[in-house]
Design an enzyme around this catalytic site. Structure first.
Site, PDB file in Angstrom:
ATOM      1  N   GLY A 150       0.842  -1.198   0.000  1.00  0.00           N
ATOM      2  CA  GLY A 150       0.000   0.000   0.000  1.00  0.00           C
ATOM      3  C   GLY A 150       0.867   1.233   0.000  1.00  0.00           C
ATOM      4  O   GLY A 150       2.016   1.191  -0.424  1.00  0.00           O
ATOM      5  N   CYS A 206       2.830   0.509  -8.815  1.00  0.00           N
ATOM      6  CA  CYS A 206       3.855   1.042  -7.913  1.00  0.00           C
ATOM      7  C   CYS A 206       5.204   1.198  -8.600  1.00  0.00           C
ATOM      8  O   CYS A 206       5.946   2.129  -8.326  1.00  0.00           O
ATOM      9  CB  CYS A 206       3.999   0.108  -6.724  1.00  0.00           C
ATOM     10  SG  CYS A 206       4.268  -1.601  -7.204  1.00  0.00           S
ATOM     11  N   GLU A 210       4.542  10.529  -5.899  1.00  0.00           N
ATOM     12  CA  GLU A 210       3.835   9.520  -6.694  1.00  0.00           C
ATOM     13  C   GLU A 210       2.443  10.044  -7.050  1.00  0.00           C
ATOM     14  O   GLU A 210       1.714  10.505  -6.171  1.00  0.00           O
ATOM     15  CB  GLU A 210       3.711   8.240  -5.863  1.00  0.00           C
ATOM     16  CG  GLU A 210       3.077   7.091  -6.615  1.00  0.00           C
ATOM     17  CD  GLU A 210       2.947   5.838  -5.749  1.00  0.00           C
ATOM     18  OE1 GLU A 210       2.566   5.970  -4.574  1.00  0.00           O
ATOM     19  OE2 GLU A 210       3.222   4.741  -6.256  1.00  0.00           O
TER      20      GLU A 210
HETATM   21  P1  NAD Z   1      -3.597   2.355   1.379  1.00  0.00           P
HETATM   22  O1  NAD Z   1      -2.228   2.388   1.916  1.00  0.00           O
HETATM   23  O2  NAD Z   1      -4.517   3.494   1.658  1.00  0.00           O
HETATM   24  O3  NAD Z   1      -4.373   1.034   1.800  1.00  0.00           O
HETATM   25  C1  NAD Z   1      -3.820  -0.246   1.642  1.00  0.00           C
HETATM   26  C2  NAD Z   1      -4.491  -1.191   2.592  1.00  0.00           C
HETATM   27  O4  NAD Z   1      -4.248  -0.782   3.939  1.00  0.00           O
HETATM   28  C3  NAD Z   1      -5.996  -1.286   2.450  1.00  0.00           C
HETATM   29  O5  NAD Z   1      -6.372  -2.638   2.597  1.00  0.00           O
HETATM   30  C4  NAD Z   1      -6.501  -0.467   3.632  1.00  0.00           C
HETATM   31  O6  NAD Z   1      -7.793  -0.841   4.080  1.00  0.00           O
HETATM   32  C5  NAD Z   1      -5.459  -0.792   4.670  1.00  0.00           C
HETATM   33  N1  NAD Z   1      -5.338   0.185   5.754  1.00  0.00           N
HETATM   34  C6  NAD Z   1      -5.609   1.506   5.724  1.00  0.00           C
HETATM   35  N2  NAD Z   1      -5.314   2.066   6.914  1.00  0.00           N
HETATM   36  C7  NAD Z   1      -4.847   1.090   7.708  1.00  0.00           C
HETATM   37  C8  NAD Z   1      -4.348   1.037   9.044  1.00  0.00           C
HETATM   38  N3  NAD Z   1      -4.292   2.134   9.807  1.00  0.00           N
HETATM   39  N4  NAD Z   1      -3.920  -0.144   9.528  1.00  0.00           N
HETATM   40  C9  NAD Z   1      -3.939  -1.253   8.767  1.00  0.00           C
HETATM   41  N5  NAD Z   1      -4.417  -1.274   7.502  1.00  0.00           N
HETATM   42  C10 NAD Z   1      -4.855  -0.124   6.966  1.00  0.00           C
HETATM   43  O7  NAD Z   1      -3.521   2.140  -0.160  1.00  0.00           O
HETATM   44  P2  NAD Z   1      -3.233   3.190  -1.258  1.00  0.00           P
HETATM   45  O8  NAD Z   1      -2.267   4.224  -0.750  1.00  0.00           O
HETATM   46  O9  NAD Z   1      -4.465   3.630  -1.945  1.00  0.00           O
HETATM   47  O10 NAD Z   1      -2.463   2.181  -2.259  1.00  0.00           O
HETATM   48  C11 NAD Z   1      -1.730   2.641  -3.272  1.00  0.00           C
HETATM   49  C12 NAD Z   1      -0.269   2.574  -2.882  1.00  0.00           C
HETATM   50  O11 NAD Z   1       0.157   1.216  -2.883  1.00  0.00           O
HETATM   51  C13 NAD Z   1       0.605   3.293  -3.853  1.00  0.00           C
HETATM   52  O12 NAD Z   1       1.547   4.058  -3.146  1.00  0.00           O
HETATM   53  C14 NAD Z   1       1.284   2.160  -4.592  1.00  0.00           C
HETATM   54  O13 NAD Z   1       2.500   2.516  -5.156  1.00  0.00           O
HETATM   55  C15 NAD Z   1       1.407   1.129  -3.521  1.00  0.00           C
HETATM   56  N6  NAD Z   1       1.640  -0.212  -4.072  1.00  0.00           N
HETATM   57  C16 NAD Z   1       2.849  -0.831  -3.837  1.00  0.00           C
HETATM   58  C17 NAD Z   1       3.121  -2.085  -4.391  1.00  0.00           C
HETATM   59  C18 NAD Z   1       4.442  -2.760  -4.157  1.00  0.00           C
HETATM   60  O14 NAD Z   1       4.500  -3.961  -4.298  1.00  0.00           O
HETATM   61  N7  NAD Z   1       5.511  -2.051  -3.816  1.00  0.00           N
HETATM   62  C19 NAD Z   1       2.159  -2.723  -5.166  1.00  0.00           C
HETATM   63  C20 NAD Z   1       0.945  -2.080  -5.377  1.00  0.00           C
HETATM   64  C21 NAD Z   1       0.693  -0.821  -4.825  1.00  0.00           C
END
Ligand code: NAD
Length: 487
Positions: free
Chosen positions: A235, A292, A392
């Site tokens: 995430g 990502c 990003e």
């Molecule tokens: P996010 O970080 O907002 O959410 C990701 C997950 O975390 C969701 O399931 C959400 O419900 C959960 N979440 C939210 N708050 C939380 C908390 N306090 N405690 C535990 N879980 C919680 O997701 P986003 O920012 O919309 O995702 C996009 C990001 O993910 C981008 O920065 C992208 O680059 C990154 N990403 C990284 C990879 C990798 O492999 N490096 C792959 C895909 C996406």
């Protein structure tokens, strides 16, 4: 859009705890929105802290047997799981597009990759070895190590790759003998639902894989549960900070797969057809830029700069954005209204910051006007220190930046707090190795090498995260070493 397959009924989603399917959860209901037309298309039951607690306890009990299961049997079961995912490729493709609007042609490719990741780690299940330090005569001691599973792993993923994100984590965790509680993103519940069905059909015992759709509240309950021995998260950095702070309370380890702002250095001697087509399609086409590791900053040698800007602009403007179920669509909508607003805000600020918009920049109208569709957008002459070059976007926006010397190109590439992927296009082998060495990233891809290949460890540095997925290191994230000495 109403005639598209996109309008067909969504499957019912349930919580999977042990062998049980539950149609309600204490986290309430999440209204899933169809990103193609902005209308609600499904009601998703959400886990709250109570179901997270139950799921973790079930996973903990299941761990006691799963860790003792003959490793060859774990391999056979995971291989069957991979076969079933493969046999359900069409269904996963449909669900992946329902989840977040990614064009089905691309989702199909990600399903095939997910099968490979599952097979790869199935193969590791019975090849986990330890070290023997031999006899140490001065102390009369014999020593060896045991590679042991952690127990319950908390798996929290985001919405952009709802199946591949699971495939990059779960098979490795299970091959190593752990059990998992998966919290998919609330935005994308459908793929994980089928994943749980097929896990059961493959013979993965009840409780080894639990799936609990939920919001941030469910995610934080999972992280904080004392029986969750390690967290693996995909995430954004903001959520990662909160998770790491919660992990710190219990000194709990975590793998963090976060965002990126990857530089793509195109040298004067590059194969420009490859550099421009890969650099453009991977930044403003595939997944509408919501990946990502995509090369979102193209750093281009001055003598070829104008030519590259013209080529990239022309390729970007030919990308078909539209109904993600149409086979010639490359880019569907972005995931939701909040993403649309964030991306358009960044586009507007980039214009004010003096970047030169060469193509795109707006929403798409006509039959797509109600959905979250954006034009593939390219900015040239981007200041390397501006917001657009530093942050990003996670949408279809590419920044192009000129450079004069190799050192300057490397400095620009290394100038953000991220460090996920680095891309290089050059025919000079010595330079390719030199630049690969100098880039501050978790991986470097030269002349169009594939992203997220299972045999190579993937994972960033800096605010792109810590820990690896893929290769032997991806397995070792789910094993801890115990050292045994015998006098
Ligand atoms: P996010 O970080 O907002 O959410 C990701 C997950 O975390 C969701 O399931 C959400 O419900 C959960 N979440 C939210 N708050 C939380 C908390 N306090 N405690 C535990 N879980 C919680 O997701 P986003 O920012 O919309 O995702 C996009 C990001 O993910 C981008 O920065 C992208 O680059 C990154 N990403 C990284 C990879 C990798 O492999 N490096 C792959 C895909 C996406």
């Amino acid at each position: 859009m109403t005639t598209s397959t996109f309008a067909t009924a969504r499957p019912e989603v349930s919580l999977r705890i042990g062998g049980e399917n539950r149609l309600t959860g204490s986290g309430g209901i999440f209204e899933h929105i169809n990103p193609c037309n902005g209308t609600p298309d499904a009601e998703i039951p959400m886990a709250g802290a109570a179901e997270i607690n139950e799921a973790v306890e079930v996973a903990h009990r299941a761990f006691l047997d799963w860790r003792q299961t003959n490793p060859a049997e774990r391999r056979r079961i995971l291989m069957r799981f991979a076969d079933l995912i493969e046999q359900h490729s069409d269904e996963f493709t449909r669900l992946g597009t329902f989840d977040n609007g990614t064009a089905s042609g691309l989702v199909g490719g990600l399903v095939a990759m997910s099968v490979e990741w599952t097979r790869y780690y199935a193969g590791w299940a019975d090849k986990i070895t330890s070290e023997v330090s031999g006899t140490y005569r001065t102390h009369g001691e014999f020593g060896y190590t045991l590679s042991q599973p952690y127990g319950v792993i908390g798996v929290i993923i985001t919405w952009n790759g709802p199946l591949i994100s699971l495939a990059m984590k779960v098979p490795a965790a299970l091959a190593a003998g752990n059990t998992v509680v998966i919290k998919p993103s609330e935005l994308t519940p459908f793929s994980a639902n089928l994943y749980a069905d097929l896990a059961a059909e493959a013979g993965i015992p009840a409780g080894v894989i639990n799936v609990v759709p939920g919001s941030a509240e469910a995610g934080s309950a999972l992280v904080a549960h004392p029986l969750v021995k390690k967290v693996t998260f995909t995430g954004g950095p903001d959520t990662a900070r909160k998770i790491l702070a919660a992990c710190a309370e219990q000194i709990k380890p975590a793998v963090m797969e976060l965002g990126g702002k990857s530089g793509n250095i195109v040298f004067e001697d590059a194969d420009l057809d490859a550099a421009c087509s890969i650099g453009t399609l991977m930044s403003v086409g595939l997944m509408s830029g919501q990946g990502c590791a995509f090369p979102t900053r193209m750093i281009v040698a001055r003598p070829i700069y104008d030519d590259v800007v013209a080529r990239v602009s022309s390729i970007a403007s030919m990308i078909k954005v539209g109904d993600p179920f149409e086979s010639d669509t490359l880019a569907g909508p972005v995931v939701n209204a909040a993403a649309l607003e964030r991306i358009t805000g960044m586009i507007e600020r980039a214009k004010k910051d003096g970047a030169r918009l060469v193509t795109g920049g707006g929403r798409i109208g006509g039959v797509l006007a109600e959905g979250y569709f954006l034009e593939p957008t390219v900015f040239a002459d981007v200041d390397p220190n501006s917001e657009l070059a530093q942050k990003e976007v996670f949408g279809p926006v590419l920044s192009i930046i000129p450079f004069d010397t190799e050192d300057e190109a490397i400095d620009i590439a290394n100038s953000t707090p991220y460090g996920l992927s680095g891309y290089v296009f050059t025919k000079d082998l010595k330079r390719a190795h030199r630049v690969a060495e100098a880039l501050e990233t978790g991986e470097v891809l030269i002349n169009g090498a594939m992203n997220i290949s299972v045999h190579r460890p993937f994972g960033g540095i800096g605010i792109s995260g810590m820990g690896k997925e893929g290769g032997r290191q991806g397995l070792e994230e789910f094993l801890r070493t115990k050292s045994v000495g015998i006098a």
